[in-house]
Design a protein around this motif. Sequence first.
Motif, mmCIF file in Angstrom:
data_model
loop_
_atom_site.group_PDB
_atom_site.id
_atom_site.type_symbol
_atom_site.label_atom_id
_atom_site.label_comp_id
_atom_site.label_asym_id
_atom_site.label_seq_id
_atom_site.Cartn_x
_atom_site.Cartn_y
_atom_site.Cartn_z
ATOM 1 N N ASN A 13 11.150 -8.627 -3.315
ATOM 2 C CA ASN A 13 10.404 -9.310 -4.375
ATOM 3 C C ASN A 13 9.998 -8.357 -5.489
ATOM 4 N N MET A 14 10.509 -7.131 -5.400
ATOM 5 C CA MET A 14 10.183 -6.165 -6.463
ATOM 6 C C MET A 14 11.452 -5.688 -7.154
ATOM 7 N N ASP A 15 11.246 -4.941 -8.193
ATOM 8 C CA ASP A 15 12.368 -4.467 -9.004
ATOM 9 C C ASP A 15 12.027 -3.069 -9.516
ATOM 10 N N CYS A 16 11.797 -2.163 -8.581
ATOM 11 C CA CYS A 16 11.376 -0.812 -8.968
ATOM 12 C C CYS A 16 12.449 -0.162 -9.838
ATOM 13 N N LEU A 17 12.003 0.581 -10.813
ATOM 14 C CA LEU A 17 12.980 1.163 -11.746
ATOM 15 C C LEU A 17 13.865 2.209 -11.082
ATOM 16 N N TYR A 18 13.410 2.779 -9.986
ATOM 17 C CA TYR A 18 14.254 3.777 -9.312
ATOM 18 C C TYR A 18 14.879 3.219 -8.041
ATOM 19 N N CYS A 19 14.914 1.905 -7.903
ATOM 20 C CA CYS A 19 15.403 1.329 -6.648
ATOM 21 C C CYS A 19 16.797 1.865 -6.319
ATOM 22 N N ARG A 116 -2.628 4.507 -10.794
ATOM 23 C CA ARG A 116 -1.902 3.449 -11.526
ATOM 24 C C ARG A 116 -0.758 4.018 -12.382
ATOM 25 N N HIS A 117 -1.025 5.094 -13.086
ATOM 26 C CA HIS A 117 -0.012 5.641 -13.989
ATOM 27 C C HIS A 117 1.171 6.217 -13.201
ATOM 28 N N ALA A 118 0.855 6.879 -12.094
ATOM 29 C CA ALA A 118 1.919 7.486 -11.279
ATOM 30 C C ALA A 118 2.803 6.423 -10.624
ATOM 31 N N ASN A 119 2.267 5.210 -10.532
ATOM 32 C CA ASN A 119 2.970 4.113 -9.834
ATOM 33 C C ASN A 119 3.756 3.212 -10.800
ATOM 34 N N GLN A 120 3.873 3.632 -12.056
ATOM 35 C CA GLN A 120 4.375 2.690 -13.071
ATOM 36 C C GLN A 120 5.849 2.308 -12.909
ATOM 37 N N LEU A 121 6.616 3.037 -12.123
ATOM 38 C CA LEU A 121 8.016 2.637 -11.932
ATOM 39 C C LEU A 121 8.178 1.624 -10.802
ATOM 40 N N ARG A 122 7.077 1.334 -10.105
ATOM 41 C CA ARG A 122 7.128 0.321 -9.043
ATOM 42 C C ARG A 122 6.679 -1.015 -9.643
ATOM 43 N N THR A 123 7.637 -1.848 -9.953
ATOM 44 C CA THR A 123 7.316 -3.075 -10.686
ATOM 45 C C THR A 123 7.735 -4.331 -9.917
ATOM 46 N N ILE A 124 6.937 -5.381 -10.103
ATOM 47 C CA ILE A 124 7.195 -6.669 -9.455
ATOM 48 C C ILE A 124 8.345 -7.374 -10.181
ATOM 49 N N LYS A 125 9.186 -8.000 -9.400
ATOM 50 C CA LYS A 125 10.326 -8.724 -9.992
ATOM 51 C C LYS A 125 9.817 -9.830 -10.927
ATOM 52 N N ASN A 126 10.518 -10.105 -11.950
ATOM 53 C CA ASN A 126 10.253 -11.149 -12.952
ATOM 54 C C ASN A 126 9.093 -10.801 -13.889
ATOM 55 N N THR A 127 7.917 -10.458 -13.355
ATOM 56 C CA THR A 127 6.807 -10.162 -14.264
ATOM 57 C C THR A 127 6.872 -8.722 -14.783
ATOM 58 N N HIS A 128 7.541 -7.859 -14.051
ATOM 59 C CA HIS A 128 7.657 -6.421 -14.382
ATOM 60 C C HIS A 128 6.300 -5.726 -14.424
ATOM 61 N N GLU A 129 5.336 -6.303 -13.731
ATOM 62 C CA GLU A 129 4.017 -5.658 -13.685
ATOM 63 C C GLU A 129 4.016 -4.530 -12.673
ATOM 64 N N ASN A 130 3.221 -3.523 -12.957
ATOM 65 C CA ASN A 130 2.984 -2.426 -12.025
ATOM 66 C C ASN A 130 2.397 -3.020 -10.730
ATOM 67 N N SER A 131 2.918 -2.616 -9.580
ATOM 68 C CA SER A 131 2.445 -3.207 -8.308
ATOM 69 C C SER A 131 1.094 -2.649 -7.863
#
Length: 295
Positions: A13-19, A116-131
Amino acid sequence: MERYVMHVTKACNMDCLYCYEEDKSSIYTWEEVREFIDALLKYRTSDEFGIEFLGGEPVLAWNLIRQSYEYLEANTKVNVSDYAITTNGTVLNDEIIDYLAKNKKLRWAASLDGHRHANQLRTIKNTHENSYDLVVENLKKLQENGIEPSVHMVTHPYNVAYISDSIQHLYNLGFRHIGLGTVEKTIQIDQEYCKRFIEELDLVSQKVINGTYLGLNIGQFNWLKPCDDVRTYIKDPVTGKIIGESYGRSGDDITYKQDYNVTRCEQRDDTWEMIHYIRKTVYDNHQKRLRGISA
Ligand code: SF4
């Protein structure tokens, strides 16, 4: 101790930028999962071992985690010392909390790359929000119910400079079990990353030694993965799905069995060498500090 990784779904359910995950659609049946467990039981080299559930996001297949756990716990010939659920930390409900509270051998290991800032590449699918907000909210719910989760920080060139600040932040939030990983395939690491990783962990090590972080357990300080411990994926030859992982620790684990029909895919390259180097340096420096030798 032997440790096996079981894949229970590749959906996420996520879409991390480094997946790193190439297959984000395969799902698994209980029959497929049970077949792999039966192979583990047949080929194990010890009666005691650890299990890790991985995805995709494994909690999306919660029923398979639960069935696997109950199946293994019902087998009196083996002792699974620890079941780690390696999760992105976003999927949680009351039923899962209740089950974890009653079954303490199931360990919740959520990915959260720091503040929060260090986690910014971990994003939720569709909304692209930081998890970050959702994961922290869920980790707190677990703590409130007497469950002590661990946090896994993935590090990469864009957050390596925040490691020590992030560990301070996670410590302030009450988390006491932290492990660190390095992005392996999707973002290139270099010497600059390695140098900073070691410097940041040295700062943390000094604080652990001088008593700033009472009760904090940083995996990298206390355990070093052996050099010949190569991660090996196990693929189903019919479906092509990765069904598990092992570590080629002794050449006698499941992936070396001639009559077990799987494909081995080893991973050992320059990046692997760099990651092993920084882990060893961090471990050695901390161990020297513990013994009072200047690192
Ligand atoms: S949580 Fe992130 S890294 Fe893990 S499988 Fe999902 S998108 Fe990929």
